[in-house]
Design a protein around this motif. Structure first.
Motif, PDB file in Angstrom:
ATOM      1  N   VAL A  48       0.862  -1.169   0.000  1.00 27.24           N
ATOM      2  CA  VAL A  48       0.000   0.000   0.000  1.00 27.24           C
ATOM      3  C   VAL A  48       0.898   1.218   0.000  1.00 27.24           C
ATOM      4  O   VAL A  48       1.824   1.294   0.810  1.00 27.24           O
ATOM      5  CB  VAL A  48      -0.878   0.021   1.276  1.00 27.24           C
ATOM      6  CG1 VAL A  48      -1.803   1.212   1.237  1.00 27.24           C
ATOM      7  CG2 VAL A  48      -1.650  -1.271   1.387  1.00 27.24           C
ATOM      8  N   THR A  49       0.686   2.183  -0.891  1.00 26.22           N
ATOM      9  CA  THR A  49       1.584   3.321  -1.010  1.00 26.22           C
ATOM     10  C   THR A  49       0.857   4.618  -0.753  1.00 26.22           C
ATOM     11  O   THR A  49      -0.206   4.852  -1.311  1.00 26.22           O
ATOM     12  CB  THR A  49       2.214   3.374  -2.412  1.00 26.22           C
ATOM     13  OG1 THR A  49       2.844   2.132  -2.666  1.00 26.22           O
ATOM     14  CG2 THR A  49       3.212   4.498  -2.521  1.00 26.22           C
ATOM     15  N   PHE A  50       1.453   5.469   0.127  1.00 30.27           N
ATOM     16  CA  PHE A  50       0.978   6.819   0.342  1.00 30.27           C
ATOM     17  C   PHE A  50       1.980   7.771  -0.290  1.00 30.27           C
ATOM     18  O   PHE A  50       3.186   7.517  -0.271  1.00 30.27           O
ATOM     19  CB  PHE A  50       0.889   7.147   1.837  1.00 30.27           C
ATOM     20  CG  PHE A  50      -0.114   6.318   2.550  1.00 30.27           C
ATOM     21  CD1 PHE A  50      -1.445   6.639   2.502  1.00 30.27           C
ATOM     22  CD2 PHE A  50       0.290   5.201   3.255  1.00 30.27           C
ATOM     23  CE1 PHE A  50      -2.360   5.862   3.161  1.00 30.27           C
ATOM     24  CE2 PHE A  50      -0.627   4.433   3.912  1.00 30.27           C
ATOM     25  CZ  PHE A  50      -1.960   4.763   3.868  1.00 30.27           C
ATOM     26  N   ASP A  75       7.637   1.526   4.179  1.00 29.29           N
ATOM     27  CA  ASP A  75       8.849   1.897   3.448  1.00 29.29           C
ATOM     28  C   ASP A  75       8.609   3.277   2.838  1.00 29.29           C
ATOM     29  O   ASP A  75       7.466   3.771   2.834  1.00 29.29           O
ATOM     30  CB  ASP A  75       9.173   0.879   2.358  1.00 29.29           C
ATOM     31  CG  ASP A  75       9.506  -0.491   2.930  1.00 29.29           C
ATOM     32  OD1 ASP A  75      10.190  -0.545   3.966  1.00 29.29           O
ATOM     33  OD2 ASP A  75       9.054  -1.493   2.352  1.00 29.29           O
ATOM     34  N   PHE A  76       9.662   3.903   2.318  1.00 31.23           N
ATOM     35  CA  PHE A  76       9.560   5.292   1.888  1.00 31.23           C
ATOM     36  C   PHE A  76      10.260   5.480   0.548  1.00 31.23           C
ATOM     37  O   PHE A  76      11.381   5.015   0.353  1.00 31.23           O
ATOM     38  CB  PHE A  76      10.189   6.213   2.941  1.00 31.23           C
ATOM     39  CG  PHE A  76       9.616   6.002   4.317  1.00 31.23           C
ATOM     40  CD1 PHE A  76       8.458   6.654   4.705  1.00 31.23           C
ATOM     41  CD2 PHE A  76      10.213   5.125   5.211  1.00 31.23           C
ATOM     42  CE1 PHE A  76       7.915   6.443   5.966  1.00 31.23           C
ATOM     43  CE2 PHE A  76       9.690   4.907   6.462  1.00 31.23           C
ATOM     44  CZ  PHE A  76       8.527   5.569   6.853  1.00 31.23           C
ATOM     45  N   ASP A  95      15.264   0.284   8.057  1.00 30.84           N
ATOM     46  CA  ASP A  95      16.594   0.902   8.060  1.00 30.84           C
ATOM     47  C   ASP A  95      16.594   2.283   8.697  1.00 30.84           C
ATOM     48  O   ASP A  95      17.646   2.758   9.143  1.00 30.84           O
ATOM     49  CB  ASP A  95      17.122   1.021   6.627  1.00 30.84           C
ATOM     50  CG  ASP A  95      17.488  -0.314   6.030  1.00 30.84           C
ATOM     51  OD1 ASP A  95      17.668  -1.279   6.797  1.00 30.84           O
ATOM     52  OD2 ASP A  95      17.584  -0.396   4.782  1.00 30.84           O
ATOM     53  N   VAL A  96      15.446   2.966   8.684  1.00 29.91           N
ATOM     54  CA  VAL A  96      15.406   4.339   9.202  1.00 29.91           C
ATOM     55  C   VAL A  96      14.523   4.462  10.442  1.00 29.91           C
ATOM     56  O   VAL A  96      14.282   5.572  10.921  1.00 29.91           O
ATOM     57  CB  VAL A  96      14.950   5.336   8.113  1.00 29.91           C
ATOM     58  CG1 VAL A  96      15.975   5.412   7.010  1.00 29.91           C
ATOM     59  CG2 VAL A  96      13.573   4.980   7.563  1.00 29.91           C
ATOM     60  N   ALA A  97      14.037   3.341  10.953  1.00 27.06           N
ATOM     61  CA  ALA A  97      13.346   3.370  12.244  1.00 27.06           C
ATOM     62  C   ALA A  97      14.393   3.654  13.310  1.00 27.06           C
ATOM     63  O   ALA A  97      15.292   2.849  13.536  1.00 27.06           O
ATOM     64  CB  ALA A  97      12.649   2.045  12.498  1.00 27.06           C
ATOM     65  N   ARG A  98      14.312   4.815  13.929  1.00 22.44           N
ATOM     66  CA  ARG A  98      15.400   5.278  14.797  1.00 22.44           C
ATOM     67  C   ARG A  98      15.072   5.192  16.284  1.00 22.44           C
ATOM     68  O   ARG A  98      15.907   4.795  17.079  1.00 22.44           O
ATOM     69  CB  ARG A  98      15.770   6.727  14.441  1.00 22.44           C
ATOM     70  CG  ARG A  98      16.457   6.861  13.105  1.00 22.44           C
ATOM     71  CD  ARG A  98      17.848   6.221  13.151  1.00 22.44           C
ATOM     72  NE  ARG A  98      18.533   6.357  11.867  1.00 22.44           N
ATOM     73  CZ  ARG A  98      18.676   5.383  10.999  1.00 22.44           C
ATOM     74  NH1 ARG A  98      18.181   4.188  11.265  1.00 22.44           N
ATOM     75  NH2 ARG A  98      19.304   5.581   9.858  1.00 22.44           N
ATOM     76  N   GLN A 158       6.754   9.252  -0.866  1.00 20.83           N
ATOM     77  CA  GLN A 158       5.768   8.180  -0.885  1.00 20.83           C
ATOM     78  C   GLN A 158       5.984   7.308   0.344  1.00 20.83           C
ATOM     79  O   GLN A 158       7.112   6.896   0.612  1.00 20.83           O
ATOM     80  CB  GLN A 158       5.909   7.320  -2.137  1.00 20.83           C
ATOM     81  CG  GLN A 158       5.644   8.036  -3.434  1.00 20.83           C
ATOM     82  CD  GLN A 158       5.786   7.110  -4.625  1.00 20.83           C
ATOM     83  OE1 GLN A 158       5.891   5.887  -4.466  1.00 20.83           O
ATOM     84  NE2 GLN A 158       5.801   7.686  -5.816  1.00 20.83           N
ATOM     85  N   ILE A 159       4.917   7.042   1.034  1.00 22.64           N
ATOM     86  CA  ILE A 159       4.974   6.117   2.171  1.00 22.64           C
ATOM     87  C   ILE A 159       4.338   4.821   1.710  1.00 22.64           C
ATOM     88  O   ILE A 159       3.154   4.776   1.397  1.00 22.64           O
ATOM     89  CB  ILE A 159       4.241   6.671   3.399  1.00 22.64           C
ATOM     90  CG1 ILE A 159       4.816   8.038   3.773  1.00 22.64           C
ATOM     91  CG2 ILE A 159       4.332   5.696   4.564  1.00 22.64           C
ATOM     92  CD1 ILE A 159       4.081   8.719   4.891  1.00 22.64           C
ATOM     93  N   ILE A 160       5.140   3.787   1.631  1.00 26.40           N
ATOM     94  CA  ILE A 160       4.696   2.499   1.090  1.00 26.40           C
ATOM     95  C   ILE A 160       4.382   1.569   2.260  1.00 26.40           C
ATOM     96  O   ILE A 160       5.260   1.254   3.057  1.00 26.40           O
ATOM     97  CB  ILE A 160       5.783   1.876   0.202  1.00 26.40           C
ATOM     98  CG1 ILE A 160       6.200   2.871  -0.882  1.00 26.40           C
ATOM     99  CG2 ILE A 160       5.304   0.563  -0.392  1.00 26.40           C
ATOM    100  CD1 ILE A 160       7.460   2.459  -1.612  1.00 26.40           C
ATOM    101  N   VAL A 161       3.132   1.163   2.326  1.00 25.20           N
ATOM    102  CA  VAL A 161       2.696   0.259   3.394  1.00 25.20           C
ATOM    103  C   VAL A 161       2.473  -1.109   2.787  1.00 25.20           C
ATOM    104  O   VAL A 161       1.683  -1.256   1.860  1.00 25.20           O
ATOM    105  CB  VAL A 161       1.400   0.766   4.048  1.00 25.20           C
ATOM    106  CG1 VAL A 161       0.960  -0.177   5.152  1.00 25.20           C
ATOM    107  CG2 VAL A 161       1.575   2.174   4.563  1.00 25.20           C
ATOM    108  N   SER A 162       3.183  -2.084   3.262  1.00 24.18           N
ATOM    109  CA  SER A 162       3.052  -3.428   2.695  1.00 24.18           C
ATOM    110  C   SER A 162       2.665  -4.427   3.762  1.00 24.18           C
ATOM    111  O   SER A 162       2.980  -4.257   4.941  1.00 24.18           O
ATOM    112  CB  SER A 162       4.364  -3.855   2.024  1.00 24.18           C
ATOM    113  OG  SER A 162       5.396  -3.895   2.964  1.00 24.18           O
ATOM    114  N   PHE A 163       1.943  -5.452   3.312  1.00 26.75           N
ATOM    115  CA  PHE A 163       1.581  -6.529   4.228  1.00 26.75           C
ATOM    116  C   PHE A 163       1.290  -7.785   3.437  1.00 26.75           C
ATOM    117  O   PHE A 163       0.985  -7.735   2.231  1.00 26.75           O
ATOM    118  CB  PHE A 163       0.377  -6.152   5.093  1.00 26.75           C
ATOM    119  CG  PHE A 163      -0.876  -5.829   4.322  1.00 26.75           C
ATOM    120  CD1 PHE A 163      -1.790  -6.814   3.998  1.00 26.75           C
ATOM    121  CD2 PHE A 163      -1.142  -4.523   3.935  1.00 26.75           C
ATOM    122  CE1 PHE A 163      -2.952  -6.515   3.298  1.00 26.75           C
ATOM    123  CE2 PHE A 163      -2.299  -4.209   3.244  1.00 26.75           C
ATOM    124  CZ  PHE A 163      -3.213  -5.211   2.917  1.00 26.75           C
TER     125      PHE A 163
END
Length: 856
Positions: free
Chosen positions: A6-8, A85-86, A99-102, A148-153
């Protein structure tokens, strides 16, 4: 299973062409609102593979700190590998969210994962509403570049183990801006989506997708700074219209749902007993344990509301940790809940188990979340295969009644309690008064050679003896003197068997079990701690057993092994034969306090408390390695009877709290660490009465300031005094009183009726060792000093120690100044503290023991 993407899109013009077209007008907006920090928030850098659980009564987000998750709306697993993902114009490939979850902030009501990149910051707020069949993610986006914010499942859409259904499919509904998950009969439905979406990929009709699914949202950057981007997840065994209504309600009521969950947590912590000590680890871990115990409650649309055992990812399967209804776990945890004021959930848990009691009286061992959709109670072997759940149910009901005085609920449940007792009697055939494993079912051990040939194990025997104590008192309360007499006679017989036949004089400890044919399994295991936690064993024998459990062969710096390290069946990763369980570590800790050994109990309490911070934040793992401070790979990361075993030994051992609401009485017998100058207990519950106790401690003196609200009660105050204390004087409100002498020391009864009263105890002499504790790091091995025994003897005190061979340790002794030691060196005095330096003798083994005689 099949992957859905899913992409935002955060739009700044036409980058990407149509993908960044203007978002549709008229979509529901969620203006940003403040996400408050919790007083017990746990914040830190993201750690890969560490569990994150966000749980409500009907849904659960089970994932990791890097953002991946499974999505559950009970009893259905909707999806796995849900993640963000972005995509930015600078890179061809997306920036992986992991990778960027801080950073992460775990709160009881909501968890936030912050994704940080040079061009954007996205905060993912994850909410499991209290009483909605769904989940809500609120994205707080700040960016100065197109994004883009990509939501995947991966679509799963299947019942929890072992249920199943077929005919699933998934497809995009543009009017809903969501993927619809369903099946051919449309009796089970789910939605995952966002009102910000504009386009999505197509799926084959009437099938789950193999290819990734994508939907995109062009987001006005200015609007994104004003509003949250919602992702809603809803599902149910319900008509599609009903699930759609839930999906829309989650989005429309986002702020209200957040505030409702936060208010629930505030009420929970304010209504429970509160503890204030000089040890911040203990205080915060205790609050998180209460939060965990509250998260046991699950409302299943087929089964009703009851208490589950724990949470964890199901991976490729559909078993979410121990997220189904376990009777024994619920009973064990209820002991902590009843002692700390969480009694409403206990009442519901007792009703739930009574509802599914077998016709002959046996209480369920486990009920799957999908049990309402298959012949669970008639054809599956797991439902009733444990024996301990039935006597434990009696104990749980009794402890609840003593805490609350709720005669109405006990009257309501009395038929179930009577039936449970009657079933237990059918499992005793040899005349020794104990439940037999062959007739009743499993007790301490489910797997492992240690259980070979078991006739009666000491764990099951102990729970049954405690249930007999409970039945004797409950029968009297229910005006059944005949039953009370029968249970009293059975109690006497069973207690004698427990104390005499399990005792091994030559080994100095109680056995694991009695074998078929009359022999004894003489292994040193953790299981006698059950009887010690219930205070059922002979004082001298119990103390000797606890000394054996304190040694390096049984004890690690993070808890007690299931089986002694020198036993041929020991293995540090073995579930029942060497791993460390916080659950039974709590039994050992409480036993140490019950038998006057606080210097051996507090290190275990402190160790269990540390679990809330060292692994899954705010959670307590099921079990750990017997050699290294780390949970097993197979361990459930959030196990509720691990959390309860901080609360139970803390409340009933260190604090020494015991309520008798039917008798309008209570007992407070604190065994504070000698280095604590103060502690406060607020909201101790005795029926409708509440007690605050402020304790101040210094050399030769302990004062308790007691304040009550509600009906009057009588409090027995029985503080533990240092070994060898003399010239003891008790005063109530400044007036000297004559104490009652007992095996555990002096006590005094104090009448409490709204006014504040002060009890002071003074003494001369006496000595108390400071318990050695250590702040652990994952991967550590055991190296802390053990105090095996300490007692006053003629002319002074005897201190028995164990540590690593050749290693030097410092022992801090509070009270009377010590001037001589038969071993080691007195290196100084700090006020009332004597500092003793000892070196463990070297020998053939890795540890050494030392007996030190101390004199003034």
């Amino acid at each position: 299973m099949h992957r859905v993407v899913v992409t935002f899109v955060a739009a700044f013009g036409c980058w990407g062409g149509a993908a960044f077209a203007q978002a549709p007008a008229g979509q529901p907006a969620i203006p940003r609102f403040a996400i408050a920090s919790s007083p017990i928030s746990l914040r830190g850098d993201v750690r890969p593979h560490q569990f994150v659980g966000v749980e409500g009564h009907q849904a659960a987000w089970l994932g990791s700190e890097t953002g991946e998750a499974e999505l559950w709306v009970h009893p259905i697993k909707l999806a796995s590998a849900f993640q963000l993902d972005f995509q930015i114009p600078d890179y061809v490939d997306p920036v992986k969210g992991s990778d960027v979850a801080r950073t992460i902030e775990v709160r009881p009501e909501l968890t936030t994962i912050t994704y940080s990149h040079a061009t954007f910051t996205v905060k993912e707020h994850i909410l499991a509403p209290l009483d909605e069949p769904g989940l809500l993610v609120l994205l707080e986006v700040d960016t100065f570049r197109p994004l883009q914010i990509i939501v995947s499942f991966k679509t799963v859409f299947q019942y929890a183990w072992p249920g199943a259904f077929g005919g699933q499919y998934a497809g995009w509904d543009d009017s809903l801006k969501a993927f619809v998950l369903s099946e051919s009969l449309r009796q089970r439905n789910g939605l995952i989506g966002s009102p910000w979406a504009t386009t999505a990929s197509n799926h084959p009709a009437h099938a789950l997708p193999d290819a990734p699914s994508v939907f995109r949202i062009p987001v006005d950057a200015a609007r994104a700074r004003r509003e949250f981007i919602p992702i809603a997840i809803a599902a149910g065994i319900a008509p599609r219209d009903q699930v759609i209504a839930t999906y829309q309600r989650l989005i429309a009521n986002a702020k209200q749902l957040y505030e409702e969950k936060r208010a629930h947590v505030d009420r929970l912590l304010a209504g429970a007993t509160r503890i204030e000590t000089p040890d911040p680890t203990i205080d915060r871990a205790y609050q998180w344990a209460l939060v965990n115990l509250d998260e046991q409650m699950v409302c299943n649309p087929d089964l009703g509301c009851g208490l589950v055992a724990g949470w964890g990812p199901s991976g490729q399967g559909t078993r979410p940790g121990f997220g189904w209804f376990f009777g024994g776990d619920a009973a064990i945890n209820s002991l902590a809940m009843s002692s700390s004021g969480l009694t409403a959930a206990v009442a519901q848990g007792l009703r739930f188990l009574a509802k599914y009691q077998r016709a002959d009286g046996k209480i369920t061992h486990e009920i799957s979340q999908s049990a309402g959709r298959l012949p669970w109670f008639t054809e599956y072997p797991y439902t009733y295969y444990h024996a301990d759940t039935t006597p434990y149910y009696i104990v749980a009901a009794w402890r609840y009644w003593r805490a609350t005085g709720d005669d109405a609920l006990i009257g309501e449940l009395w038929p179930a309690i009577r039936k449970a007792y009657a079933w237990c009697l059918t499992t005793e055939s040899d005349g020794d008064g104990l439940i037999e494993n062959e007739l009743g079912g499993l007790g301490a051990i489910e797997v492992g050679a240690i259980s070979a040939g078991i006739h009666e194990d000491i764990y099951l025997a102990s729970v049954w003896v405690e249930a007999l104590r409970a039945m004797t008192e409950l029968a009297s309360a229910e005006h059944d003197p005949t039953l009370a007499g029968d249970t009293r006679a059975m109690l006497e017989k069973a207690s004698k068997t427990l104390n005499d036949r399990f005792w091994i004089e030559s080994a100095g400890h109680y056995a694991f079990g009695l074998l078929k044919g009359g022999k004894v399994n003489d292994a040193l295991t953790v299981w006698p701690s059950t009887a010690l936690a219930f205070d059922l064993l002979d004082r001298a024998r119990g103390a000797r057993t606890l000394e054996e459990m304190s040694t390096y062969r049984m004890s690690t710096d993070w808890g007690t092994r299931m089986l002694a390290k020198d036993h041929p069946l020991y293995g540090p990763l073995e579930y029942n034969m060497g791993a460390v369980w916080p659950f039974v570590t709590g039994f050992v800790a409480l036993g140490q306090y019950n038998y006057g050994r606080p210097w051996a109990g507090y290190p275990l309490v402190h160790a269990v408390a540390g679990l809330a911070f060292d692994f899954a934040r705010g959670r307590y793992p099921e079990l750990l390695s017997g050699e290294y401070y780390r949970p097993l790979d197979t361990a459930v990361p959030q196990q509720f009877f691990a959390a309860s075993m901080l609360v139970t030994p803390l409340m009933r051992g260190l604090v020494g709290w015991s309520a008798d609401a039917p008798g309008h009485r209570a007992r407070l017998a604190p065994q504070l660490p000698p280095e604590w100058p103060h502690a406060a207990l607020r909201g101790l519950a005795v029926g409708e009465s509440r007690l605050d106790a402020e304790l101040d401690q210094r050399a030769g003196r302990l004062a308790a300031r007691l304040t009550t609200t509600g009906p009057a009660l009588t409090l027995t105050f029985a503080p533990a005094l240092p070994a060898g204390a003399s010239a003891v004087v008790l005063k109530v409100d400044g007036k000297r009183v004559t104490p009652v002498s007992g095996a555990d020391g002096p006590s005094v009864d104090v009448s409490l009726d709204k006014d504040t009263r002060t009890v002071t105890v003074t003494w001369q002499g006496g000595l108390a060792p400071e318990a050695p504790v250590r702040d652990l790091q994952p991967g550590d091995t055991s190296r802390t000093l053990r105090i095996l025994d300490f007692q006053a003897v003629a002319g002074g005190w005897d201190l028995r120690l164990e540590g690593l061979a050749g290693v030097s340790y410092e022992v801090r002794l509070h009270g009377a100044p010590v001037t001589t030691a038969s071993a080691g060196e007195i290196v100084g005095h700090d006020g009332d503290v004597t500092r003793l330096r000892v070196t463990m003798p070297s020998g053939d083994g890795s540890t050494g023991t030392l007996l030190v005689h101390l004199t003034r």
